[in-house]
Design a protein around this motif. Sequence first.
Motif, PDB file in Angstrom:
ATOM      1  N   HIS A  47       0.858  -1.186   0.000  1.00  0.00           N
ATOM      2  CA  HIS A  47       0.000   0.000   0.000  1.00  0.00           C
ATOM      3  C   HIS A  47       0.890   1.229   0.000  1.00  0.00           C
ATOM      4  O   HIS A  47       2.050   1.162   0.396  1.00  0.00           O
ATOM      5  CB  HIS A  47      -0.866   0.062   1.270  1.00  0.00           C
ATOM      6  CG  HIS A  47      -2.044  -0.835   1.298  1.00  0.00           C
ATOM      7  ND1 HIS A  47      -3.243  -0.538   0.703  1.00  0.00           N
ATOM      8  CD2 HIS A  47      -2.206  -2.033   1.911  1.00  0.00           C
ATOM      9  CE1 HIS A  47      -4.110  -1.532   0.937  1.00  0.00           C
ATOM     10  NE2 HIS A  47      -3.502  -2.446   1.661  1.00  0.00           N
ATOM     11  N   SER A  49       0.629   5.784   0.617  1.00  0.00           N
ATOM     12  CA  SER A  49      -0.176   6.921   1.063  1.00  0.00           C
ATOM     13  C   SER A  49       0.366   8.189   0.437  1.00  0.00           C
ATOM     14  O   SER A  49       1.587   8.389   0.354  1.00  0.00           O
ATOM     15  CB  SER A  49      -0.131   7.018   2.591  1.00  0.00           C
ATOM     16  OG  SER A  49      -0.692   8.233   3.025  1.00  0.00           O
ATOM     17  N   THR A  55      -4.866   6.909   1.020  1.00  0.00           N
ATOM     18  CA  THR A  55      -4.067   5.715   0.759  1.00  0.00           C
ATOM     19  C   THR A  55      -4.570   5.022  -0.498  1.00  0.00           C
ATOM     20  O   THR A  55      -5.693   5.253  -0.949  1.00  0.00           O
ATOM     21  CB  THR A  55      -4.122   4.728   1.942  1.00  0.00           C
ATOM     22  OG1 THR A  55      -5.458   4.229   2.089  1.00  0.00           O
ATOM     23  CG2 THR A  55      -3.675   5.390   3.231  1.00  0.00           C
ATOM     24  N   ARG A  68      -3.201   6.183   7.983  1.00  0.00           N
ATOM     25  CA  ARG A  68      -2.288   7.311   8.134  1.00  0.00           C
ATOM     26  C   ARG A  68      -3.089   8.478   8.716  1.00  0.00           C
ATOM     27  O   ARG A  68      -3.752   9.209   7.990  1.00  0.00           O
ATOM     28  CB  ARG A  68      -1.663   7.703   6.800  1.00  0.00           C
ATOM     29  CG  ARG A  68      -0.523   8.710   6.981  1.00  0.00           C
ATOM     30  CD  ARG A  68       0.293   8.791   5.749  1.00  0.00           C
ATOM     31  NE  ARG A  68       1.364   9.762   5.870  1.00  0.00           N
ATOM     32  CZ  ARG A  68       1.940  10.337   4.838  1.00  0.00           C
ATOM     33  NH1 ARG A  68       1.566  10.031   3.607  1.00  0.00           N
ATOM     34  NH2 ARG A  68       2.909  11.206   5.034  1.00  0.00           N
ATOM     35  N   PHE A  74       2.724   5.931   9.436  1.00  0.00           N
ATOM     36  CA  PHE A  74       2.018   5.086   8.472  1.00  0.00           C
ATOM     37  C   PHE A  74       2.021   3.677   9.043  1.00  0.00           C
ATOM     38  O   PHE A  74       3.083   3.083   9.252  1.00  0.00           O
ATOM     39  CB  PHE A  74       2.745   5.139   7.127  1.00  0.00           C
ATOM     40  CG  PHE A  74       1.989   4.578   5.963  1.00  0.00           C
ATOM     41  CD1 PHE A  74       2.667   4.016   4.887  1.00  0.00           C
ATOM     42  CD2 PHE A  74       0.604   4.630   5.896  1.00  0.00           C
ATOM     43  CE1 PHE A  74       1.988   3.513   3.783  1.00  0.00           C
ATOM     44  CE2 PHE A  74      -0.089   4.135   4.809  1.00  0.00           C
ATOM     45  CZ  PHE A  74       0.608   3.579   3.744  1.00  0.00           C
TER      46      PHE A  74
END
Lengths: 116, 112
Positions: A47, A49, A55, A68, A74
């Motif tokens: 993932h 952000s 995200t 986040r 994070f």
Amino acid sequence: DAGITQSPRHKVTETGTPVTLRCHQTENHRYMYWYRQDPGHGLRLIHYSYGVKDTDKGEVSDGYSVSRSKTEDFLLTLESATSSQTSVYFCAISESIGWQGTGKLFFGSGTQLSVL
Amino acid sequence: GESVGLHLPTLSVQEGDNSIINCAYSNSASDYFIWYKQESGKGPQFIIDIRSNMDKRQGQRVTVLLNKTVKHLSLQIAATQPGDSAVYFCAENGLSGNQFYFGTGTSLTVIP
């Protein structure tokens, strides 16, 4: 490592338990990433952000969630850890030009996660 | 999905020789490429980057060459030193621009 701290550095857990990994930066960068590294696969994006509460999924996002709530933190969560999630997890950050990440990633030292 | 590969998983060179590490990519839309170095027990470290409007870029002892026609990227290290021993990864930004896809890595060993 460019103001990036990952915690914990090592974690051993059992199948089915929840696990949260933390990435903390002091660089105030917009973009933060979670990668996993496995032999024969290189680094694969889980993932990323692009801002607080913003995200998006990477190529191997199944079984993972992120949050986040502050620019500097994070979090990566494995809701119910499986043995296939045994890996080394790296957090990375990058600067941005406007809304676009520069791509020049700075990595943390990694978290070794073992799911038994 | 993206495919970023390397021609050789391992490379051994004599100290002082030049090293060449190759990388092939599959997405012709990629416009930004990066080489990273990863030492044992550490996270990858940025070495050099190149945009698709360039064919060559030089840094300190390193040169990256980009051949868009055959979708090939190479990293040249001049006068290789023992401290250059590491795993080297190429990465491309693919279609999204913000997701970077890494190759599987080439392990470089420098023989003193």
